[in-house]
Write an enzyme that holds these catalytic residues in place. Structure first.
Site, PDB file in Angstrom:
ATOM      1  N   HIS A 340       1.187   2.937  -3.817  1.00 16.72           N
ATOM      2  CA  HIS A 340       0.014   3.238  -2.976  1.00 16.72           C
ATOM      3  C   HIS A 340      -1.230   3.576  -3.792  1.00 16.72           C
ATOM      4  O   HIS A 340      -2.036   4.431  -3.382  1.00 16.72           O
ATOM      5  CB  HIS A 340       0.346   4.390  -2.003  1.00 16.72           C
ATOM      6  CG  HIS A 340       1.667   4.209  -1.334  1.00 16.72           C
ATOM      7  ND1 HIS A 340       2.796   4.892  -1.731  1.00 16.72           N
ATOM      8  CD2 HIS A 340       2.065   3.369  -0.347  1.00 16.72           C
ATOM      9  CE1 HIS A 340       3.821   4.505  -0.994  1.00 16.72           C
ATOM     10  NE2 HIS A 340       3.404   3.578  -0.158  1.00 16.72           N
ATOM     11  N   CYS A 341      -1.370   2.931  -4.954  1.00 16.21           N
ATOM     12  CA  CYS A 341      -2.532   3.155  -5.849  1.00 16.21           C
ATOM     13  C   CYS A 341      -2.675   4.631  -6.225  1.00 16.21           C
ATOM     14  O   CYS A 341      -3.797   5.088  -6.516  1.00 16.21           O
ATOM     15  CB  CYS A 341      -3.839   2.670  -5.222  1.00 16.21           C
ATOM     16  SG  CYS A 341      -3.877   0.923  -4.908  1.00 16.21           S
ATOM     17  N   ALA A 342      -1.599   5.390  -6.182  1.00 16.47           N
ATOM     18  CA  ALA A 342      -1.676   6.810  -6.547  1.00 16.47           C
ATOM     19  C   ALA A 342      -0.476   7.158  -7.426  1.00 16.47           C
ATOM     20  O   ALA A 342       0.386   7.959  -7.041  1.00 16.47           O
ATOM     21  CB  ALA A 342      -1.717   7.681  -5.295  1.00 16.47           C
TER      22      ALA A 342
END
Ligand SMILES: Cc1ncc(COP(=O)(O)O)c(C=O)c1O
Length: 382
Positions: A340-342
């Site tokens: 999740h791009c995190a």
């Protein structure tokens, strides 16, 4: 297309209210000229709609001067314009381990070039940042505090009003990444002491993709990275100083902004409290039902009041990407899996590098859809 249950609203909301589709169609047919660049009636009509939307956004976030809203491409664009336009050599930035790559990467890029340093604040197991640690992190070099309002992995809501108060007392610029909250959780830049508010137009504000915005507070002066035509001061070879022109070089996404205006009107008509209430009820229901499936582990806070409808989980012994593919192909459920791009959030959760399955609920989701998803997950886990 067969029936789809859309649980990927954290990436972009879908569907949009019908009024958004209509407004965009009407705008491009009737007002498809370049706003602010000419004096003919189509250009003036386009400009009126853009400026009305700017004013509407200002009211929505308690912003006194609507010219301090900049239209951007998305929340990433807003965060980059704010971060890179503000920071200077020798600055330190305080942030968290819960940030999206659209905060982490611009910051780490500046660290790599030797321009800034970054201090990260820890959070509790359920995802709330340590305010005591924040208090103690300020140094004479601190220039900016940037915090994600609602985590796009575990949904936790940070107490931005309290953080804003601390920043104000210390005289430090406070930037909020409202990617997951703008449109669901009431935000007031004055009350919450926000200097820079980055928000996407295409998530809970119901605009189309390609829209976003940045509020630039009175205490902030940003250097533009993009310079060019603005429709004002054309005789000057330099970018105008006044906002929004300073940071809005080039033709903006007029059709998208018109749609965004219709999205915000929809929220105002429904009432943000009603929207929040619906999403919270779905979230609590989903959390409770997930808790009954033995093999499922849910990450983050179980308290529906202190989180948004973005819920990450894993099924024991199953790869999240595989679960996502089965949900899509066999059950028609669209969700997002992976990091999740995190990545730093997942490292802290212990779910790196596979990540997790993420359901992100929106206003148009229903209890019946949640029931269907729970049934599907029970089958998969069995
Ligand atoms: C917390 C957070 N910040 C920033 C972004 C970037 O938003 P955008 O997709 O509008 O660039 C996202 C996207 O999902 C996000 O979840």
């Amino acid at each position: 297309m067969k029936r789809i249950i859309y649980f990927d609203n954290a990436a972009t909301s879908w569907p949009k209210p019908v009024s958004v589709y209509r407004k965009m169609d009407e705008f491009i047919r009737k007002w498809g000229a370049n706003p602010g660049r000419a004096g003919h009636r189509m250009a003036v009509g386009a400009e009126r709609i853009i400026e009305e939307t700017r004013y509407q956004i200002a009211q929505f976030f308690g912003i006194k001067d609507y010219r301090r809203i900049i239209f951007t491409l998305n929340c990433t664009d807003s965060l980059n314009i704010g971060i890179k336009g503000l920071l200077k050599t020798g600055d330190d930035v305080i942030t968290t381990w819960l940030e999206h790559n659209s905060v982490t990467r611009p910051l780490e890029g500046l660290v790599k070039k030797g321009i800034i340093t970054v201090t990260r604040i820890n959070h509790s197991e359920d995802g709330f940042i340590d305010l005591e640690e924040l208090h103690n992190a300020f140094t004479p070099k601190t220039r900016l505090v940037v915090v994600v309002h609602g985590s796009n992995v575990i949904g936790t809501l940070q107490p931005i009003r309290e953080i804003g108060k601390i920043c104000k007392e210390k005289g430090i610029i406070f930037m909020v990444d409202a990617a997951q909250t703008a449109g669901v959780i009431p935000i007031d830049v004055e009350r919450d002491n926000i200097d820079l508010l980055a928000f996407p137009g295409h998530k809970a504000l119901f605009g189309p993709t390609g829209t976003g915005g940045l509020y630039v507070g009175r205490r902030v002066n940003l250097e533009p990275w993009r310079e060019g035509g603005s429709g004002v001061d054309s005789e000057s070879e330099l970018q105008p100083r006044e906002l929004p022109f300073r940071l809005e070089g080039g033709t903006i996404n007029t059709v998208g902004v018109a749609g965004l205006g219709a999205g915000i009107s929809f929220i105002q008509k429904e009432g943000i409290e009603k929207i929040r209430q619906h999403e919270m009820e779905l979230t609590k229901y989903l959390l409770q039902k997930l808790g009954h499936i033995k093999k499922i582990r849910v990450y983050g806070s179980q308290n529906g009041e202190k989180r948004i409808g973005t819920i990450s989980f894993n099924i024991k012994d199953l790869n999240p990407a595989e679960v996502g593919a089965i949900l899509d192909e066999s059950f028609g459920i669209a969700c997002r899996t992976g990091l999740h791009c995190a990545p730093s959030t997942h490292k802290k959760l212990g779910t790196f590098p596979e990540g997790a399955v993420r359901f992100s609920l929106g206003y148009f989701n229903t209890i019946e859809e949640v029931d269907f998803a729970i049934d599907s997950l029970s089958q998969i886990s069995a």
